[in-house]
Every structure is written in C-alpha cells, then in structure tokens.
Scaffold this motif. Structure first.
Motif, PDB file in Angstrom:
ATOM      1  N   ALA A   1       0.838  -1.196   0.000  1.00 13.44           N
ATOM      2  CA  ALA A   1       0.000   0.000   0.000  1.00 13.44           C
ATOM      3  C   ALA A   1       0.873   1.247   0.000  1.00 13.44           C
ATOM      4  O   ALA A   1       0.558   2.237  -0.637  1.00 13.44           O
ATOM      5  N   GLY A   2       2.018   1.177   0.716  1.00 13.31           N
ATOM      6  CA  GLY A   2       2.937   2.314   0.767  1.00 13.31           C
ATOM      7  C   GLY A   2       3.539   2.612  -0.593  1.00 13.31           C
ATOM      8  O   GLY A   2       3.691   3.762  -0.982  1.00 13.31           O
ATOM      9  N   SER A   3       3.872   1.584  -1.353  1.00 14.14           N
ATOM     10  CA  SER A   3       4.493   1.815  -2.652  1.00 14.14           C
ATOM     11  C   SER A   3       3.471   2.381  -3.639  1.00 14.14           C
ATOM     12  O   SER A   3       3.807   3.175  -4.496  1.00 14.14           O
ATOM     13  N   ARG A   4       2.209   1.972  -3.530  1.00 14.78           N
ATOM     14  CA  ARG A   4       1.156   2.511  -4.385  1.00 14.78           C
ATOM     15  C   ARG A   4       0.953   3.993  -4.080  1.00 14.78           C
ATOM     16  O   ARG A   4       0.805   4.803  -4.989  1.00 14.78           O
ATOM     17  N   LYS A   5       0.978   4.347  -2.802  1.00 17.36           N
ATOM     18  CA  LYS A   5       0.821   5.747  -2.406  1.00 17.36           C
ATOM     19  C   LYS A   5       2.000   6.576  -2.898  1.00 17.36           C
ATOM     20  O   LYS A   5       1.835   7.703  -3.352  1.00 17.36           O
ATOM     21  N   THR A   6       3.179   6.006  -2.829  1.00 16.16           N
ATOM     22  CA  THR A   6       4.375   6.711  -3.302  1.00 16.16           C
ATOM     23  C   THR A   6       4.300   6.954  -4.795  1.00 16.16           C
ATOM     24  O   THR A   6       4.574   8.060  -5.270  1.00 16.16           O
ATOM     25  N   ARG A   7       3.909   5.942  -5.562  1.00 14.19           N
ATOM     26  CA  ARG A   7       3.779   6.097  -7.014  1.00 14.19           C
ATOM     27  C   ARG A   7       2.724   7.148  -7.354  1.00 14.19           C
ATOM     28  O   ARG A   7       2.927   7.976  -8.227  1.00 14.19           O
ATOM     29  N   ARG A   8       1.587   7.102  -6.647  1.00 13.38           N
ATOM     30  CA  ARG A   8       0.518   8.059  -6.880  1.00 13.38           C
ATOM     31  C   ARG A   8       1.000   9.482  -6.567  1.00 13.38           C
ATOM     32  O   ARG A   8       0.738  10.418  -7.308  1.00 13.38           O
ATOM     33  N   PHE A   9       1.755   9.624  -5.485  1.00 10.33           N
ATOM     34  CA  PHE A   9       2.287  10.934  -5.099  1.00 10.33           C
ATOM     35  C   PHE A   9       3.214  11.486  -6.195  1.00 10.33           C
ATOM     36  O   PHE A   9       3.087  12.626  -6.614  1.00 10.33           O
ATOM     37  N   PHE A  10       4.141  10.666  -6.672  1.00  3.98           N
ATOM     38  CA  PHE A  10       5.081  11.117  -7.703  1.00  3.98           C
ATOM     39  C   PHE A  10       4.375  11.398  -9.028  1.00  3.98           C
ATOM     40  O   PHE A  10       4.736  12.315  -9.750  1.00  3.98           O
ATOM     41  N   LYS A  11       3.328  10.621  -9.336  1.00  3.35           N
ATOM     42  CA  LYS A  11       2.576  10.853 -10.557  1.00  3.35           C
ATOM     43  C   LYS A  11       1.861  12.199 -10.491  1.00  3.35           C
ATOM     44  O   LYS A  11       1.893  12.978 -11.439  1.00  3.35           O
ATOM     45  N   ARG A  12       1.254  12.502  -9.349  1.00  3.54           N
ATOM     46  CA  ARG A  12       0.592  13.805  -9.177  1.00  3.54           C
ATOM     47  C   ARG A  12       1.611  14.948  -9.188  1.00  3.54           C
ATOM     48  O   ARG A  12       1.365  15.987  -9.782  1.00  3.54           O
TER      49      ARG A  12
END
Length: 187
Positions: free
Chosen positions: A2-13
């Motif tokens: 879940a942490g890696s998904r949040k990190t990817r989403r953060f960098f994408k935004r």
C-alpha cells in the motif's frame, strides 16, 4: 504494498503538477532565462580560467596593506636595500574594495622581486596579496618573502613562502569594483 502505491501516486501527481506549472508562459520564460543566465555564467567563468590560467582570476581586496599614502613612503623599504622600484608592476598600489585581475603562473621563473602575488595561506584563510621583496634558494628549492606596501616589514607568515603557494600574480586593478565581490562574500 500500500505504501508503494501511495508513493507512485504521489510522484505521478507531483510530475503532472510540475508539468502544468512549467507550461505557463511566465514560468517557462523565467526558467529559460535562468538556465541561459547559468550557462552564460559557467561559459564566462570557464573562458576566464583558460585565459588567465587560474581559477582565482579576480579578487576583491579586503585590507589596506597595499594602500599607498604617498608616492614615496612605500618605496623606502626597497631604496634602503638598493632596489629600484621604477619598473615594479602596480605602481599605484590598491586598497580595500578594489578588484584585482589575477593571472596564473606556470613556473616560479615568472615571478620576480616587485611582482604582486596572491598566496594561498591554507584552508579557510583569505589568500594574502602582497609584493615579492626577496627571492632566494634553500637546498635547491626557491623561497621568497612578501610584504604589503603599507606594512613596515613582512609578517611572520610571509618570510619563507614556497612557489606552490602562488595562486597567481596581479596584472590589473579596477578601483572600487571589488566591493561587489566583498558584499557577496559577506565582508
């Protein structure tokens, strides 16, 4: 996971926001201007290093040790030793706030009595800019003494300098322009 998904989403935004921000004409123009200014600065600095053969091609004067009160008093030290000062470079001396243009030397043989040299005094210490007053050889190695024109005698750290301390020699002085450099250095 879940942490890696949040990190990817953060960098994408963040990437999307940055792209949108840079698409604005004012921001884009400012970024381009700053990049061009940086490129010009580094090109100018690189060219000056090549031309003057030193990375210390200019320096703001921080002290009054080379200030001439009159045309005679600074010459007295040399006259007492039988040295003619009429051919010395930088006849007018310089003072705090002047800008020195410095040229590197490739060999100690380029240095002679009367030259104004910039000496590395060690890490964290402001380089010393004084006139060469004596050159001699000790066990086959050159040594030299420097002295500020306004000083009555050499400082203890100036008595047995080594050629590797020389950062360059002063070839030109621009009055008062060094205050800009001193301001940036916080002096």
């Amino acid at each position: 996971m879940a942490g890696s998904r949040k990190t990817r989403r953060f960098f994408k935004r963040a990437k999307s926001s940055l792209r949108n921000f840079l698409r604005r004409p004012a921001v884009n123009g400012t970024v381009e201007f700053l990049l061009m200014l940086g490129i010009l600065y580094f090109a100018f600095t690189g060219a000056m290093i090549l031309i003057f053969r030193t990375d210390s091609f200019w320096r703001g004067v921080t002290s009054q040790s080379m200030k001439h009160e009159d045309d005679y008093s600074w010459r007295q030290y040399y006259l007492e030793r039988g040295i003619d000062t009429s051919q010395f470079p930088i006849q007018g001396g310089f003072e705090r706030g002047d800008l020195l243009i410095i040229q590197g030397v490739s060999s100690f043989s380029e240095i002679k009595v009367g030259d104004v040299v910039v000496l590395d005094q060690g890490s964290g210490v402001i380089p010393l800019v004084h006139r060469v007053v004596e050159i001699w050889y000790e066990n086959g190695s050159p040594r030299f003494t420097t002295k500020g024109d306004a000083n009555s005698r050499p400082l203890p750290v100036e008595v047995a300098n080594r050629p590797e301390q020389i950062l360059g020699k002063v070839i030109f002085v621009i009055p008062k322009l060094g205050y800009i450099s001193l301001w940036f250095q916080g002096q």
